[in-house]
Design a protein around this motif. Structure first.
Motif, mmCIF file in Angstrom:
data_model
loop_
_atom_site.group_PDB
_atom_site.id
_atom_site.type_symbol
_atom_site.label_atom_id
_atom_site.label_comp_id
_atom_site.label_asym_id
_atom_site.label_seq_id
_atom_site.Cartn_x
_atom_site.Cartn_y
_atom_site.Cartn_z
ATOM 1 N N UNK A 1 0.844 -1.192 0.000
ATOM 2 C CA UNK A 1 0.000 0.000 0.000
ATOM 3 C C UNK A 1 0.882 1.246 0.000
ATOM 4 N N UNK A 2 0.386 2.290 -0.633
ATOM 5 C CA UNK A 2 1.160 3.519 -0.727
ATOM 6 C C UNK A 2 1.371 4.114 0.667
ATOM 7 N N UNK A 3 2.623 4.360 1.021
ATOM 8 C CA UNK A 3 2.910 4.870 2.360
ATOM 9 C C UNK A 3 2.477 6.325 2.518
ATOM 10 N N UNK A 4 2.284 7.059 1.384
ATOM 11 C CA UNK A 4 1.887 8.452 1.496
ATOM 12 C C UNK A 4 0.457 8.586 2.008
ATOM 13 N N UNK A 5 -0.328 7.540 1.886
ATOM 14 C CA UNK A 5 -1.715 7.577 2.324
ATOM 15 C C UNK A 5 -1.775 7.342 3.825
ATOM 16 N N UNK A 6 -2.354 8.285 4.556
ATOM 17 C CA UNK A 6 -2.415 8.152 6.000
ATOM 18 C C UNK A 6 -3.552 7.214 6.398
ATOM 19 N N UNK A 7 -3.492 6.745 7.626
ATOM 20 C CA UNK A 7 -4.547 5.874 8.135
ATOM 21 C C UNK A 7 -5.886 6.607 8.133
ATOM 22 N N UNK A 8 -5.864 7.884 8.497
ATOM 23 C CA UNK A 8 -7.101 8.672 8.514
ATOM 24 C C UNK A 8 -7.708 8.765 7.116
ATOM 25 N N UNK A 9 -6.869 8.981 6.107
ATOM 26 C CA UNK A 9 -7.361 9.062 4.728
ATOM 27 C C UNK A 9 -7.902 7.712 4.273
ATOM 28 N N UNK A 10 -7.205 6.671 4.647
ATOM 29 C CA UNK A 10 -7.627 5.324 4.301
ATOM 30 C C UNK A 10 -8.998 5.023 4.912
ATOM 31 N N UNK A 11 -9.157 5.304 6.209
ATOM 32 C CA UNK A 11 -10.430 5.052 6.879
ATOM 33 C C UNK A 11 -11.551 5.896 6.289
ATOM 34 N N UNK A 12 -11.248 7.145 5.985
ATOM 35 C CA UNK A 12 -12.262 8.026 5.408
ATOM 36 C C UNK A 12 -12.739 7.498 4.061
ATOM 37 N N UNK A 13 -11.804 6.998 3.254
ATOM 38 C CA UNK A 13 -12.171 6.448 1.945
ATOM 39 C C UNK A 13 -13.041 5.206 2.092
ATOM 40 N N UNK A 14 -12.680 4.334 3.020
ATOM 41 C CA UNK A 14 -13.462 3.117 3.248
ATOM 42 C C UNK A 14 -14.872 3.459 3.721
ATOM 43 N N UNK A 15 -14.984 4.377 4.676
ATOM 44 C CA UNK A 15 -16.299 4.759 5.180
ATOM 45 C C UNK A 15 -17.133 5.396 4.066
ATOM 46 N N UNK A 16 -16.503 6.238 3.244
ATOM 47 C CA UNK A 16 -17.233 6.920 2.172
ATOM 48 C C UNK A 16 -17.757 5.929 1.140
ATOM 49 N N UNK A 17 -16.928 4.966 0.754
ATOM 50 C CA UNK A 17 -17.365 3.970 -0.226
ATOM 51 C C UNK A 17 -18.504 3.134 0.336
ATOM 52 N N UNK A 18 -18.397 2.733 1.589
ATOM 53 C CA UNK A 18 -19.466 1.941 2.208
ATOM 54 C C UNK A 18 -20.776 2.732 2.234
ATOM 55 N N UNK A 19 -20.702 3.999 2.606
ATOM 56 C CA UNK A 19 -21.912 4.822 2.658
ATOM 57 C C UNK A 19 -22.516 4.991 1.269
ATOM 58 N N UNK A 20 -21.670 5.164 0.263
ATOM 59 C CA UNK A 20 -22.170 5.299 -1.111
ATOM 60 C C UNK A 20 -22.881 4.024 -1.558
ATOM 61 N N UNK A 21 -22.310 2.875 -1.237
ATOM 62 C CA UNK A 21 -22.925 1.609 -1.631
ATOM 63 C C UNK A 21 -24.273 1.407 -0.937
ATOM 64 N N UNK A 22 -24.348 1.763 0.341
ATOM 65 C CA UNK A 22 -25.612 1.644 1.062
ATOM 66 C C UNK A 22 -26.658 2.590 0.472
#
Length: 247
Positions: A1-22
């Motif tokens: 995984x790209x090290x430039x991506x922070x954990x906060x950014x990663x979590x935000x992306x996951x939450x956003x995709x899940x919300x979009x799918x729902x």
């Protein structure tokens, strides 16, 4: 995984995709049915008794399809479908993070699938409010999010802001222990051990509090198998304490 991506950014992306799918699947309240999400996203779900893994995602004649092996536990089937939904939509996380999809390693994609599954089955917009209102009571949360397992609910509690350690006991032994503090969880404290032993013996939920800590334990017992779930958190008035204050 790209090290430039922070954990906060990663979590935000996951939450956003899940919300979009729902939203796309028009899921408006718990409990979440993963198979219903798949159908509404035009993804075929089928049972395949010959499967060795719990589930697989394939494209057949250009159509996205999920195959899962049968299981007598509905929560496992739900998780298998949710996991494969995560696999099939990992590219959307890449888009959020502006990462080339082809650069994502298989191990990372598997991790994303698990994390997306948790966010689909236990959505932030409902679960966090319910978990806070019910003080993280796993058994109470299970009555609302009945398509998810007790264990999945417990692990999702680690995504709340409050410093938390979750410990799983099976047949009298620790099988997993994780914290959300960024550090390895400490050894089991006497307060935790006493609470767990109490629940293991009386087979009823217990809460013990001491020195700013709250320890909750719930029995998930069935014939021939005893599992207990332990949650250790700071009390409300200590919620902003740093990890050093846990000792």
């Amino acid at each position: 995984m790209q090290t430039e991506t922070t954990i906060a950014e990663w979590n935000a992306a996951l939450e956003a995709v899940a919300e979009e799918m729902l939203d796309e699947a028009q899921i408006i309240a718990p409990p979440v049915d993963a198979a219903l999400i798949a159908r509404r996203l035009r993804i075929t779900v089928a049972i395949d008794r010959s499967l060795q893994p719990r589930g697989v995602h394939k494209r057949l004649s250009g159509r996205s399809s999920i195959f899962v092996r049968p299981d007598d536990r509905p929560e496992r089937l739900q998780w298998a479908v949710a996991h494969e939904l995560g696999e099939s939509t990992a590219y959307r996380v890449c888009e959020k993070l502006m990462l080339p999809d082809e650069d994502v390693a298989a191990a990372d994609r598997e991790t994303w699938a698990n994390l997306l599954a948790a966010r689909l089955m236990l959505p932030r917009q409902w679960f966090f409010e319910d978990a806070t209102r019910l003080n993280g009571d796993v058994l109470e949360l299970k009555t609302i999010y009945r398509t998810s397992s007790h264990e999945a609910i417990a692990w999702r509690l680690l995504d709340l802001l409050r410093p938390t350690v979750i410990t799983i006991f099976d047949q009298g032994h620790i099988t997993s222990r994780r914290a959300n503090t960024g550090f390895s969880p400490p050894q089991l404290e006497s307060l935790e051990k006493n609470c767990w032993q109490d629940v293991h013996q009386v087979q009823k939920s217990r809460t013990h509090c001491q020195r700013g800590l709250q320890v909750q334990c719930w029995p998930v017992h069935e014939p021939g198998w005893r599992r207990e779930i332990l949650r250790t958190t700071t009390l409300d008035e200590f919620a902003d304490m740093g990890t050093d204050d846990w000792d």
